[in-house]
Design an enzyme around this catalytic site. Structure first.
Site, PDB file in Angstrom:
ATOM      1  N   ARG A  47       0.801  -1.231   0.000  1.00  0.00           N
ATOM      2  CA  ARG A  47       0.000   0.000   0.000  1.00  0.00           C
ATOM      3  C   ARG A  47       0.834   1.281   0.000  1.00  0.00           C
ATOM      4  NH1 ARG A  47      -5.212  -0.934   3.927  1.00  0.00           N
ATOM      5  NH2 ARG A  47      -6.023  -2.811   2.941  1.00  0.00           N
TER       6      ARG A  47
ATOM      7  N   ASP B 246     -15.041   9.576  10.249  1.00  0.00           N
ATOM      8  CA  ASP B 246     -14.004   8.592   9.937  1.00  0.00           C
ATOM      9  C   ASP B 246     -12.655   9.305   9.997  1.00  0.00           C
ATOM     10  OD1 ASP B 246     -14.229   5.602   8.492  1.00  0.00           O
ATOM     11  OD2 ASP B 246     -12.299   6.609   8.198  1.00  0.00           O
TER      12      ASP B 246
END
Ligand SMILES: C[S@@+](CC[C@H](N)C(=O)[O-])C[C@H]1O[C@@H](n2cnc3c(N)ncnc32)[C@H](O)[C@@H]1O
Length: 273
Positions: free
Chosen positions: A34, A146
């Site tokens: 990632r 979030d």
């Protein structure tokens, strides 16, 4: 790009410290996969150079990008559907009855760890269905938060490919979405404007809410935290919830049945003592 044990530890310590996320050694390949692209894009030759940069970037922007990459945002509409049935059949009628008795008309719901917004929009549609024509008489907006700014920017748009909506009951799809020319679906404005999407890190020491919530949904988020982090978070949730208010967590998560702050109601549903 290769990563040494020491470099991986630097990343896992940083992400634990700033986001509470517990990266086990088994996640090494995932982390390399990632982050490698960012390193290439930013012309860093090693993870050490990249980490030096992230740690000294006072704008915190590079840390935010790193967190965006390392959070898992998997979600979909109507996930763990039993919770939505319970919310509509038991939780909402119970809360609304009490509020009516007290001549109150506000409903406070927080979707913590909302990712791309699927869960928050589902809840908002259900609240609207529940109140029907009475909805305008209630202050029933929803807070959805979030840590990932990428996930939140998707959430705000409310635009989803058809497969994410596969499980959603057809009547909700028809009533609250419009189909776009490319076959995607967008949540209607009447639902979108009722949700406040904000970046909020659940690791904040103190939650800043002036009034406590009637219901908190924090599903499939604590799975990424270790036990001390989960315990602290549950205490903060309890502090931000009214007496007899509800906490919904993911079915693969638990907060322990003997927790003094919450009593167990049914799988992954707890009520504040
Ligand atoms: C798997 S998703 C869950 C989405 C949704 N609640 C569901 O059940 O489908 C987990 C979310 O938790 C968020 N998250 C992880 N650590 C967080 C933190 N410290 N503060 C706020 N959100 C966090 C991630 O960014 C991610 O979007």
């Amino acid at each position: 790009m290769d990563i040494s044990d020491k470099q991986f530890k630097r990343i896992s310590d940083l992400i634990y410290d700033r986001a509470g996320i517990h990266l086990t050694d088994g996640k090494k390949n995932l982390v390399v996969g990632r982050l490698s692209k960012i390193l290439q894009q930013m012309n860093f030759n090693s993870f050490d150079d990249y980490l030096d940069y992230v740690e000294t970037d006072r704008s915190n922007q590079s840390l935010s990008i790193m967190i965006n990459k390392l959070t898992t945002n998997h979600t979909y509409f109507w996930r763990e559907k039993g919770h939505f049935d319970y919310f509509v059949d038991t939780v909402l009628p119970e809360i609304v009855k009490k509020k009516r008795e007290r001549h109150e008309n506000d409903l406070r719901i927080w979707c913590a760890g909302c990712s791309f917004g699927d869960e928050a929009y589902t809840l908002m549609m259900l609240i609207m269905e529940f109140f029907a024509t009475e909805y305008p008489q209630w202050t029933a907006g929803l807070l959805a938060t979030d840590i990932s700014t990428d996930a939140l920017s998707h959430a705000v748009q409310g635009l989803y490919p058809a497969e994410r909506l596969r499980d959603l009951p057809q009547h909700l799809l028809r009533r609250y979405f419009k189909k776009t020319p490319d076959g995607s679906y967008q949540v209607s404005d009447q639902v979108r404007r009722e949700i406040i999407f904000r970046r909020f890190n659940l690791m904040r020491d103190v939650f800043p809410f002036k009034k406590p919530f009637d219901v908190i949904f924090c599903r499939n988020v604590m799975i990424y935290f270790d036990k001390p982090t989960r315990d602290t978070l549950v205490r903060k949730f309890a502090h931000s919830t009214v007496k007899n208010g509800y906490l919904f967590i993911g079915h693969s998560e638990s907060i322990g049945r003997n927790d003094e702050t919450y009593r167990y109601v049914k799988p992954a549903v707890y009520q504040k003592n």
